[in-house]
Design a protein around this motif. Structure first.
Motif, mmCIF file in Angstrom:
data_model
loop_
_atom_site.group_PDB
_atom_site.id
_atom_site.type_symbol
_atom_site.label_atom_id
_atom_site.label_comp_id
_atom_site.label_asym_id
_atom_site.label_seq_id
_atom_site.Cartn_x
_atom_site.Cartn_y
_atom_site.Cartn_z
ATOM 1 N N VAL A 679 126.662 30.471 -23.604
ATOM 2 C CA VAL A 679 126.002 31.307 -24.610
ATOM 3 C C VAL A 679 124.794 30.500 -25.068
ATOM 4 O O VAL A 679 124.941 29.446 -25.703
ATOM 5 C CB VAL A 679 126.934 31.629 -25.787
ATOM 6 C CG1 VAL A 679 126.176 32.417 -26.849
ATOM 7 C CG2 VAL A 679 128.157 32.401 -25.315
ATOM 8 N N PRO A 692 121.792 37.571 -18.676
ATOM 9 C CA PRO A 692 122.718 38.202 -19.634
ATOM 10 C C PRO A 692 123.735 39.105 -18.934
ATOM 11 O O PRO A 692 123.421 39.790 -17.955
ATOM 12 C CB PRO A 692 121.790 39.010 -20.545
ATOM 13 C CG PRO A 692 120.435 38.406 -20.363
ATOM 14 C CD PRO A 692 120.385 37.903 -18.956
ATOM 15 N N PHE A 693 124.935 39.100 -19.457
ATOM 16 C CA PHE A 693 125.997 39.935 -18.905
ATOM 17 C C PHE A 693 125.726 41.404 -19.203
ATOM 18 O O PHE A 693 125.401 41.787 -20.323
ATOM 19 C CB PHE A 693 127.340 39.526 -19.510
ATOM 20 C CG PHE A 693 128.463 40.464 -19.189
ATOM 21 C CD1 PHE A 693 128.883 40.654 -17.872
ATOM 22 C CD2 PHE A 693 129.098 41.180 -20.196
ATOM 23 C CE1 PHE A 693 129.914 41.525 -17.572
ATOM 24 C CE2 PHE A 693 130.133 42.050 -19.911
ATOM 25 C CZ PHE A 693 130.543 42.222 -18.595
ATOM 26 N N ASP A 694 125.849 42.239 -18.169
ATOM 27 C CA ASP A 694 125.704 43.689 -18.294
ATOM 28 C C ASP A 694 127.057 44.329 -18.008
ATOM 29 O O ASP A 694 127.507 44.350 -16.859
ATOM 30 C CB ASP A 694 124.657 44.197 -17.307
ATOM 31 C CG ASP A 694 124.384 45.698 -17.462
ATOM 32 O OD1 ASP A 694 125.124 46.363 -18.217
ATOM 33 O OD2 ASP A 694 123.449 46.203 -16.815
ATOM 34 N N TRP A 703 125.771 34.982 -21.998
ATOM 35 C CA TRP A 703 125.121 35.703 -23.088
ATOM 36 C C TRP A 703 123.927 34.899 -23.594
ATOM 37 O O TRP A 703 123.949 33.659 -23.612
ATOM 38 C CB TRP A 703 126.095 35.948 -24.238
ATOM 39 C CG TRP A 703 127.004 37.115 -23.989
ATOM 40 C CD1 TRP A 703 126.827 38.407 -24.403
ATOM 41 C CD2 TRP A 703 128.232 37.101 -23.263
ATOM 42 N NE1 TRP A 703 127.862 39.201 -23.973
ATOM 43 C CE2 TRP A 703 128.757 38.423 -23.262
ATOM 44 C CE3 TRP A 703 128.955 36.111 -22.595
ATOM 45 C CZ2 TRP A 703 129.938 38.769 -22.649
ATOM 46 C CZ3 TRP A 703 130.136 36.454 -21.967
ATOM 47 C CH2 TRP A 703 130.621 37.778 -22.004
ATOM 48 N N THR A 704 122.876 35.610 -23.990
ATOM 49 C CA THR A 704 121.671 34.982 -24.519
ATOM 50 C C THR A 704 121.290 35.637 -25.836
ATOM 51 O O THR A 704 121.663 36.784 -26.110
ATOM 52 C CB THR A 704 120.489 35.115 -23.532
ATOM 53 O OG1 THR A 704 120.163 36.503 -23.378
ATOM 54 C CG2 THR A 704 120.835 34.521 -22.177
ATOM 55 N N PHE A 705 120.543 34.917 -26.673
ATOM 56 C CA PHE A 705 119.966 35.497 -27.890
ATOM 57 C C PHE A 705 118.508 35.067 -27.976
ATOM 58 O O PHE A 705 118.135 33.959 -27.590
ATOM 59 C CB PHE A 705 120.758 35.096 -29.141
ATOM 60 C CG PHE A 705 120.989 33.622 -29.311
ATOM 61 C CD1 PHE A 705 120.168 32.857 -30.136
ATOM 62 C CD2 PHE A 705 122.049 32.992 -28.670
ATOM 63 C CE1 PHE A 705 120.389 31.512 -30.311
ATOM 64 C CE2 PHE A 705 122.274 31.639 -28.835
ATOM 65 C CZ PHE A 705 121.451 30.891 -29.657
ATOM 66 N N ALA A 716 125.646 37.086 -30.318
ATOM 67 C CA ALA A 716 125.906 36.781 -28.905
ATOM 68 C C ALA A 716 127.284 36.162 -28.725
ATOM 69 O O ALA A 716 128.027 36.533 -27.807
ATOM 70 C CB ALA A 716 124.824 35.842 -28.377
ATOM 71 N N ASN A 719 130.074 38.811 -29.005
ATOM 72 C CA ASN A 719 130.265 39.603 -27.783
ATOM 73 C C ASN A 719 131.029 38.823 -26.725
ATOM 74 O O ASN A 719 131.850 39.382 -25.982
ATOM 75 C CB ASN A 719 128.904 40.040 -27.227
ATOM 76 C CG ASN A 719 128.294 41.164 -28.039
ATOM 77 O OD1 ASN A 719 129.000 41.968 -28.652
ATOM 78 N ND2 ASN A 719 126.957 41.224 -28.062
ATOM 79 N N ALA A 720 130.748 37.531 -26.629
ATOM 80 C CA ALA A 720 131.462 36.704 -25.654
ATOM 81 C C ALA A 720 132.953 36.627 -26.002
ATOM 82 O O ALA A 720 133.819 36.762 -25.118
ATOM 83 C CB ALA A 720 130.847 35.310 -25.616
ATOM 84 N N THR A 723 134.680 39.958 -25.173
ATOM 85 C CA THR A 723 134.931 40.112 -23.735
ATOM 86 C C THR A 723 136.071 39.210 -23.286
ATOM 87 O O THR A 723 136.909 39.614 -22.462
ATOM 88 C CB THR A 723 133.656 39.782 -22.937
ATOM 89 O OG1 THR A 723 132.575 40.583 -23.425
ATOM 90 C CG2 THR A 723 133.850 40.047 -21.457
ATOM 91 N N TRP A 731 135.580 39.071 -17.611
ATOM 92 C CA TRP A 731 135.427 37.644 -17.894
ATOM 93 C C TRP A 731 135.580 36.806 -16.621
ATOM 94 O O TRP A 731 134.784 35.897 -16.355
ATOM 95 C CB TRP A 731 136.448 37.211 -18.939
ATOM 96 C CG TRP A 731 136.271 35.790 -19.390
ATOM 97 C CD1 TRP A 731 136.929 34.687 -18.935
ATOM 98 C CD2 TRP A 731 135.353 35.318 -20.385
ATOM 99 N NE1 TRP A 731 136.491 33.561 -19.567
ATOM 100 C CE2 TRP A 731 135.525 33.919 -20.468
ATOM 101 C CE3 TRP A 731 134.418 35.941 -21.209
ATOM 102 C CZ2 TRP A 731 134.787 33.140 -21.355
ATOM 103 C CZ3 TRP A 731 133.683 35.161 -22.082
ATOM 104 C CH2 TRP A 731 133.863 33.779 -22.145
#
Length: 763
Positions: A679, A692-694, A703-705, A716, A719-720, A723, A731
């Motif tokens: 992240v 980034p995860f789609d 994940w990125t911010f 971010a 969300n991780a 998931t 995952w």
């Protein structure tokens, strides 16, 4: 007359010339299928993949009034129409063909003998190959009757007479190799090449170095590289040609099971990497992994077939490296400094260390000292490094200036491209030498007052390359800027960082200069060492409850490492709770304060947080405070431990990297290699490497911010965690995609090779 397809080049192999071997070459090339081509303007000999034109007048002499050379097309008129002479000529040519058969049989027997040696080395699967320019194998069959007929039909009467007379009388008198004797091995290995080679010979093992001899250029260095190479040919031992035997032995012994990358082929070059740091001898965590890059990239380039050297200061008494006996003095602002060159050969790379009292004692703090002292060290280093191609005969042969590329790194060696241009190229020297400058961290630029120009020993008109007037620093001397302007190509350590260097926020005052030179700028992400950072091989996962694992055993192996990490750090052992890790310097750049701002939300979640690092005193105290207030969830390790870093990477589920800027970043690469999901703040190399995860297309690596703010980090990270708990299949997909990437230096080296080629053909 059938013209030869290949243009002829001048190669001096007269001492090892064999005419019968030349005859056999006609059967291996398209335009030499018949001996008719033999009567052309040149007598072409193919030996060990090289072609050479030899003027026939060089070897053919008058025999009985018959003159044979490149300008005389036939015998005298007295011999024309003579039936007896024709018959004698035919008989003589048959004898020549018989000699050729004998020689080909000897070659076949020699090939079988070499093949038997290879079989004993465990390389029986590879077929020995000889004499073919395209590296295809030769079956060694002798000429048949049809080919004898073709020889007689395609030869003119005059050519038969000339060929038979000269070969039988002239060549056999010079070389007494008779049928049934074994050809001399040296004749097949003769490679005395006239002129400068495109790439110097590489050796399979280091040779003894020339001692107590200082080689240099005229006026500036002492002698030109052409003279140096000629003197090496005359006085030095014959260079040893590198073969695949070493690789075959390594494979047979189980040391090199991985298939090597394809060689660079015709693009091989002489490459000299120059840097102030080189792992494992000298490195600092303050320079974004510069030492690690310089320690790994050259080896990857060497695996692609290039001849590679690394030049670095000798800060201490290293065990590796022998004194070459080469010593020189350089003057900096009226003061003489003596340097010595030490050389070691490791993993097919020449490591050259420059020793001087001015470098001694700085191994633990390379950039210690005031501005002028540091500048003097870098000036001396660059002056000594630019002369290495002529000063240090690695393996007995100096690199020379032909087909050569210098790779400078950061501001410490940014003077090197300037010296190449000012000292040499401006004076007609080093015409085939290029320079590439790599930006690891543009924030450090070698700034100083304009008066510092007196230390650089450059012509006055070069002052404009160094003078920079920016709103923050005012008018000052900027060494990095001069290197960016004079280098033939520029590399940033990621695509994102290459773009950021052109912005006012990321260029640190040099953004306009980088923009002007963007046409020669390219971003290349660093690689990682798959031997040091591999869950399958990691030596730090072999005890204390940790285990090695692969993508096939990811689920069980990583769970085992997670349990071992929780036990080692004294955290509650829970397989269902996600473990978040942070590894890095405790400073403003790494965004530790953003984690601190997010800590109230983080500790409210059902998670465990492990932080490892050292840096600012206030941030170290903050880590201890986190652990003291949240003993059941947080562990703060102040300091740095390689073993603990490996174990955190293997045992954590999520790696947090909120860096404000990150030219490349390595921890996110290590994490993905171990199946740990990153992240990260989407800057520099982090943005390049973590897609980034789609959830809709099931793609992405983490994940990125976009902003360095606690609210963005929380979103971010949330969300991780969501998931991780509710979408296990997604995952596991993220983990496996990260582990499946080619993050090795071999991949990065291929991209560097493209930049070096662009520099090579840039005028």
């Amino acid at each position: 007359m059938v013209p030869l397809e290949r243009p002829c080049s001048s190669i001096s192999i007269l001492s090892s010339f064999d005419p019968l071997e030349g005859l056999s070459a006609f059967r291996k090339f398209p335009n030499c299928g018949s001996v008719r081509a033999f009567s052309g303007r040149h007598f072409t000999v193919f030996k060990v993949g090289l072609s050479s034109p030899l003027s026939s007048s060089k070897f053919f002499k008058n025999r009985g009034g018959v003159t044979v050379n490149a300008q005389n097309e036939g015998p005298s008129s007295e011999d024309e129409g003579s039936e007896a002479s024709l018959q004698a000529t035919v008989q003589q040519s048959k004898k020549v063909l018989a000699l050729q058969k004998e020689l080909l049989q000897q070659i076949a027997e020699r090939r079988k003998l070499v093949s038997s040696f290879k079989d004993k080395l465990g390389s029986s699967s590879k077929k020995a190959q000889y004499f073919n320019e395209d590296n295809s194998s030769e079956d060694g069959e002798v000429l048949g009757k049809n080919e004898e007929t073709e020889v007689q039909e395609n030869f003119s009467e005059e050519s038969l007479a000339n060929l038979s007379n000269t070969i039988s009388a002239e060549f056999l008198s010079e070389d007494q190799t008779l049928p049934g004797s074994v050809p001399d091995m040296k004749r097949f290995n003769a490679l005395e090449i006239s002129g400068r080679p495109s790439v110097s010979f590489s050796t399979s093992s280091p040779k003894s170095l020339l001692s107590t001899t200082t080689l240099g250029m005229p006026s500036v260095l002492g002698t030109k590289s052409e003279d140096l190479y000629d003197s090496e040919k005359e006085a030095g031992p014959e260079p040893e040609i590198k073969t695949d035997a070493k690789a075959e032995i390594t494979t047979a012994s189980g040391e090199g099971e991985a298939k090597p990358p394809p060689l660079a082929g015709t693009n091989v070059m002489n490459i000299i990497v120059v840097a102030a740091e080189c792992a494992p001898w000298s490195k600092t965590d303050k320079k974004c992994g510069l030492g690690d890059v310089v320690g790994a990239l050259p080896k990857a380039l060497a695996r692609r077939g290039h001849r590679v050297m690394v030049v670095a200061p000798r800060y201490g008494d290293y065990r590796e490296g022998q004194d070459t006996g080469v010593h020189k003095k350089y003057r900096i602002h009226g003061q003489d400094f003596e340097v010595g060159y030490y050389q070691a050969y490791i993993d097919n790379v020449d490591f050259v260390f420059i020793k001087s009292p001015i470098f001694q004692g700085f191994n633990n703090n390379i950039y210690q000292g005031n501005r002028e002292d540091i500048l003097k060290r870098m000036v001396l280093f660059c002056k000594a490094a630019v002369e290495v191609p002529w000063q240090v005969p690695c393996g007995g042969v100096c690199y020379g200036d032909g087909n050569l590329v210098f790779v400078a790194n950061d501001w410490h060696t940014a003077l090197l491209p300037v010296y190449v241009q000012a000292y040499y190229r401006d004076h007609g020297l080093m015409k085939y030498t290029r320079s590439v400058l790599v930006i690891h961290n543009i924030a450090h630029q070698g700034r100083g007052p304009l008066d510092d120009y007196k230390f650089l020993d450059l012509p006055e008109h070069y002052m404009d390359c160094f003078k920079l007037n920016d709103p923050v620093g005012g008018e000052h001397l900027n060494i990095f800027m001069a290197g960016l302007k004079t280098a033939h190509q520029i590399v940033a350590v990621s695509h994102g960082y290459a773009w950021e260097c052109q912005t006012s926020e990321g260029g640190w005052g040099l953004h306009e200069v980088v923009k002007e030179n963007a046409w020669k700028l390219r971003g290349i992400v660093n690689g990682i060492d798959n031997n040091d950072w591999s869950p399958e091989l990691d030596v730090h996962l072999k005890n204390d409850g940790y285990v090695n694992y692969s993508i096939e055993t990811l689920e069980t192996g990583k769970a085992t490492c997670k349990t071992a990490l929780q036990k080692e750090l004294g955290l509650p052992v829970r397989s269902d709770v996600p473990v978040i890790g942070f590894i890095g310097r405790l400073d403003f750049q790494k965004g530790v304060d953003i984690i601190a701002e997010s800590m109230p939300w983080i500790v409210q979640q059902d998670i465990q947080l492990v932080m490892l690092g050292t840096g600012r005193n206030d941030l170290e105290s903050m880590l201890r405070s986190f652990e003291g207030h949240h003993r059941d969830k947080v562990r703060g390790w102040v300091g740095f431990s390689v073993r603990t870093a490996h174990r955190i990477t293997a045992g954590c589920d999520i790696l947090l990297m909120p860096s404000r800027f990150e030219p490349c970043g390595l921890n996110q690469l290590y994490a993905m290699r171990y199946g740990t999901v990153p992240v990260v703040h989407a800057v520099g190399g982090l943005k390049d490497t973590v897609k980034p995860f789609d959830p809709f297309s099931e793609t992405g690596l983490g994940w990125t911010f976009e902003c360095a703010e606690s609210s963005k980090l929380i979103h971010a990270l949330g969300n991780a965690l969501w998931t991780y708990r509710d979408y296990k299949q997604s995952w596991h997909g993220i983990q496996k995609r990260g582990m499946s990437q080619d993050l090795s230096w071999d991949n990065a080296a291929k991209q560097y090779e493209e930049v070096l080629l662009a520099a090579k053909y840039q005028w």
